[in-house]
Design a protein around this motif. Sequence first.
Motif, PDB file in Angstrom:
ATOM      1  N   ASP A 135       0.987  -1.124  -0.062  1.00 13.34           N
ATOM      2  CA  ASP A 135       0.053   0.086   0.102  1.00 13.34           C
ATOM      3  C   ASP A 135       0.523   0.821   0.126  1.00 13.34           C
ATOM      4  N   LEU A 136       0.288   2.551  -0.191  1.00 16.14           N
ATOM      5  CA  LEU A 136       0.768   3.906  -0.104  1.00 16.14           C
ATOM      6  C   LEU A 136       1.602   4.078   1.071  1.00 16.14           C
ATOM      7  N   GLU A 137       0.883   3.989   1.931  1.00 12.39           N
ATOM      8  CA  GLU A 137       1.790   4.243   3.649  1.00 12.39           C
ATOM      9  C   GLU A 137       3.024   3.491   4.253  1.00 12.39           C
ATOM     10  N   SER A 138       3.186   1.959   3.246  1.00 19.51           N
ATOM     11  CA  SER A 138       3.932   0.659   3.132  1.00 19.51           C
ATOM     12  C   SER A 138       5.255   2.312   1.777  1.00 19.51           C
ATOM     13  N   LEU A 139       4.448   2.652   0.814  1.00 13.89           N
ATOM     14  CA  LEU A 139       6.009   2.487  -0.166  1.00 13.89           C
ATOM     15  C   LEU A 139       6.441   3.548   0.508  1.00 13.89           C
ATOM     16  N   SER A 140       5.127   4.721   1.410  1.00  8.60           N
ATOM     17  CA  SER A 140       5.668   6.105   1.722  1.00  8.60           C
ATOM     18  C   SER A 140       7.085   5.908   2.820  1.00  8.60           C
ATOM     19  N   GLU A 141       6.612   4.833   3.948  1.00  3.71           N
ATOM     20  CA  GLU A 141       7.155   4.221   5.396  1.00  3.71           C
ATOM     21  C   GLU A 141       9.396   3.826   3.930  1.00  3.71           C
ATOM     22  N   LEU A 142       8.726   3.396   2.934  1.00  2.62           N
ATOM     23  CA  LEU A 142      10.070   2.619   2.146  1.00  2.62           C
ATOM     24  C   LEU A 142      10.918   4.016   1.472  1.00  2.62           C
ATOM     25  N   ALA A 143      10.543   4.819   0.950  1.00  2.00           N
ATOM     26  CA  ALA A 143      10.255   6.084   0.975  1.00  2.00           C
ATOM     27  C   ALA A 143      11.574   7.006   1.581  1.00  2.00           C
ATOM     28  N   MET A 144      11.016   7.045   3.102  1.00  2.00           N
ATOM     29  CA  MET A 144      11.504   7.816   4.469  1.00  2.00           C
ATOM     30  C   MET A 144      13.158   7.450   3.877  1.00  2.00           C
ATOM     31  N   LYS A 145      13.029   6.143   3.920  1.00  2.00           N
ATOM     32  CA  LYS A 145      14.726   5.619   4.335  1.00  2.00           C
ATOM     33  C   LYS A 145      15.791   5.984   3.135  1.00  2.00           C
ATOM     34  N   SER A 146      15.336   6.415   2.077  1.00  7.52           N
ATOM     35  CA  SER A 146      15.802   7.167   0.760  1.00  7.52           C
ATOM     36  C   SER A 146      16.437   8.602   1.614  1.00  7.52           C
ATOM     37  N   THR A 147      16.990   9.324   0.346  1.00  8.54           N
ATOM     38  CA  THR A 147      17.400  10.745   0.838  1.00  8.54           C
ATOM     39  C   THR A 147      16.947  11.613  -0.432  1.00  8.54           C
ATOM     40  N   PRO A 148      16.835  12.641  -0.131  1.00  7.08           N
ATOM     41  CA  PRO A 148      16.529  14.128  -1.054  1.00  7.08           C
ATOM     42  C   PRO A 148      16.935  13.331  -2.351  1.00  7.08           C
ATOM     43  N   GLY A 149      16.899  13.515  -3.848  1.00  7.64           N
ATOM     44  CA  GLY A 149      17.592  13.773  -4.963  1.00  7.64           C
ATOM     45  C   GLY A 149      17.228  12.023  -5.390  1.00  7.64           C
ATOM     46  N   SER A 150      17.017  11.086  -3.827  1.00  4.85           N
ATOM     47  CA  SER A 150      16.632   9.466  -4.865  1.00  4.85           C
ATOM     48  C   SER A 150      18.230   8.644  -5.076  1.00  4.85           C
ATOM     49  N   HIS A 151      19.002   9.524  -4.872  1.00  6.50           N
ATOM     50  CA  HIS A 151      20.438   8.621  -5.687  1.00  6.50           C
ATOM     51  C   HIS A 151      20.524   9.006  -6.764  1.00  6.50           C
ATOM     52  N   GLY A 152      20.082   9.904  -7.111  1.00  3.62           N
ATOM     53  CA  GLY A 152      20.342  10.506  -8.924  1.00  3.62           C
ATOM     54  C   GLY A 152      19.258   9.865  -9.340  1.00  3.62           C
ATOM     55  N   LEU A 153      17.682   8.692  -8.987  1.00  6.70           N
ATOM     56  CA  LEU A 153      17.052   8.322  -9.903  1.00  6.70           C
ATOM     57  C   LEU A 153      16.302   9.453 -10.373  1.00  6.70           C
ATOM     58  N   VAL A 154      15.568   9.866 -10.731  1.00 11.86           N
ATOM     59  CA  VAL A 154      14.658  10.653 -11.532  1.00 11.86           C
ATOM     60  C   VAL A 154      12.901  10.217 -12.120  1.00 11.86           C
ATOM     61  N   GLU A 174      14.298   1.575  -1.940  1.00 16.80           N
ATOM     62  CA  GLU A 174      13.674   2.743  -0.982  1.00 16.80           C
ATOM     63  C   GLU A 174      13.859   3.723  -2.222  1.00 16.80           C
ATOM     64  N   HIS A 175      15.038   4.113  -3.019  1.00 14.73           N
ATOM     65  CA  HIS A 175      15.520   5.331  -3.738  1.00 14.73           C
ATOM     66  C   HIS A 175      14.155   5.262  -5.151  1.00 14.73           C
ATOM     67  N   GLY A 176      14.282   3.657  -5.439  1.00 18.26           N
ATOM     68  CA  GLY A 176      12.476   3.456  -6.213  1.00 18.26           C
ATOM     69  C   GLY A 176      11.806   4.913  -5.785  1.00 18.26           C
ATOM     70  N   ALA A 177      11.056   3.900  -4.489  1.00 20.74           N
ATOM     71  CA  ALA A 177       9.725   4.992  -3.708  1.00 20.74           C
ATOM     72  C   ALA A 177      10.216   6.328  -4.016  1.00 20.74           C
ATOM     73  N   ARG A 178      11.357   6.534  -3.209  1.00 17.57           N
ATOM     74  CA  ARG A 178      11.172   7.937  -3.011  1.00 17.57           C
ATOM     75  C   ARG A 178      11.548   8.926  -4.496  1.00 17.57           C
ATOM     76  N   ALA A 179      11.738   8.089  -5.398  1.00 19.25           N
ATOM     77  CA  ALA A 179      12.407   9.038  -7.009  1.00 19.25           C
ATOM     78  C   ALA A 179      10.416   8.741  -7.257  1.00 19.25           C
ATOM     79  N   ALA A 180       9.101   8.336  -6.832  1.00 19.41           N
ATOM     80  CA  ALA A 180       7.914   8.512  -7.217  1.00 19.41           C
ATOM     81  C   ALA A 180       7.540   9.292  -6.589  1.00 19.41           C
ATOM     82  N   PHE A 181       7.272   9.189  -5.513  1.00 18.95           N
ATOM     83  CA  PHE A 181       6.840  10.746  -4.599  1.00 18.95           C
ATOM     84  C   PHE A 181       7.705  11.874  -5.474  1.00 18.95           C
ATOM     85  N   GLU A 182       8.749  12.073  -5.171  1.00 16.82           N
ATOM     86  CA  GLU A 182       9.712  13.454  -6.182  1.00 16.82           C
ATOM     87  C   GLU A 182       9.352  13.584  -7.384  1.00 16.82           C
ATOM     88  N   GLY A 183       8.736  12.542  -8.087  1.00 18.73           N
ATOM     89  CA  GLY A 183       7.817  12.867  -9.608  1.00 18.73           C
ATOM     90  C   GLY A 183       7.152  13.049  -9.569  1.00 18.73           C
TER      91      GLY A 183
END
Length: 482
Positions: A305-324, A355-364
């Motif tokens: 679910d989206l709550e789990s994806l959000s939790e995963l994304a929070m383990k990454s850092t802004p910029g998602s290690h270069g993933l866009v 976690e970087h893929g999750a963060r990139a989704a929210f940032e995108g």
Amino acid sequence: MGIVAGLDSSPDFTRIVVCDSDTGAVLRQGYAPHPLESPEGGGRPADVDPQVWLLSLGEAAGGGLLEGVQAIGVSAQANSVVPLDAQGNTVRPAMVGGDKRSQVAAADLIDALGGREAWAQAVGSVPQTGQPVTKLRWLARTEPEAAARTAVLLQAHDWLVWQLLGRPARRTTDRGGASGTGYWSAATGGYRPDLVELALGHQAMLPEVIGPADAAGTTPEGLLISAGTGETQAAAFGLGIGLGDAVVSLGASGSVMAVHPEALVDQYGMITSLADATGMHLPVVTTLNAVRAVRGTAELLGVPDLESLSELAMKSTPGSHGLVLLPYLEGERTPNLPHTAGTLAGLRRESMRPEHGARAAFEGMLCGLADALDVLRGRGVDVRRVFLLGAAAELPAVQAAAPALFGTQVVVPQPADYAAIGSARQAAWALGVSQGTLDPRTPPVWQGAVAQVLEPGEELAVGQAVRQQYVSVREQTHPGAL
């Protein structure tokens, strides 16, 4: 002053709030689903018998909910057409929603008037599949007999107001609702009957556009009914937004709107120039992809679910290690890339972690909406704070990134029936004007929405770097698209 009610007839249900007319405090509320049958394969039906709206309204108002109420405001789903014959009977079921049947009709209409810019100049918007003008073209091409019998055109809130008033000879609408039809211009404040004829094949009677504080009439029981408006305008009025405010809505698709003192004409058709419920303007920019991009990522990563994806994304850092992620999964409207697909760029061994893929989704998703915000800013619209709406606005990954990516204060209101509250506020305004206690130019001041306020703070520079990373990928992949 007394007690007023706001009624919101959405695609799936009717909500009614009863409010104190001085403060806006909600005293009681009612709810009822629409008794709709899903079509084969599920989803919402594109054709609806408007009587179901009345049945739902009656059920929501049960148990003496409206006892003591002096005035009612009505909002309802946008992009609806109720075609009536000369006797006031429905010619066919109402056409509602973002109706994909009318894609060809939209393209036909754009060509028939001479292109996107011609439409933007005429009525402040370019025909889209959901708009009433496009549905009329579909009707004329697909059901010519029904089109020929159509003598009067109403939208959902117009029809409900007319029914509440006992079906009088006078039929009314408001600026907000009229501005979404594709045949009324917010810039000139007038109808374009020639565009109705272009779409339907003949003229039809159109409802009188009355002012924001005007009453549409009084019911046989003596209840004052205000002008009514579209769901979008009512929600904006219920939130209490004004100049300097923008609203970003996170649905499967996204929308960005802001209050502005004048109508905007956009030659590219990216801005839909709506009127609001107060006499101001409400330019809107939509994206085809918002929460659908993060849902798709959750499925790709096997996250439940989206709550789990959000939790995963929070383990990454802004910029998602270069993933866009360019989240153009359904093509895109802003920028205008109807036939494109999404892009995942910046893949390196160290960035290929969930976690970087999750963060990139929210940032995108948020960068796509920031692009839409920039379309408005580029036209001189002042944006000092952003109201963030939708269930996804509560997710920590969204709240962590949004202020820095939008470059401004973000307000996350508590979930509430803002469209119904806005309708009640309109009713209080019309009631006050009728009693001589309120000015028709100034709506009643109600208590604001209870909200969480998020500041970009020290993250602003980081957020702008992430945004620049996204823009660079977008420009490289789709040069000059925005």
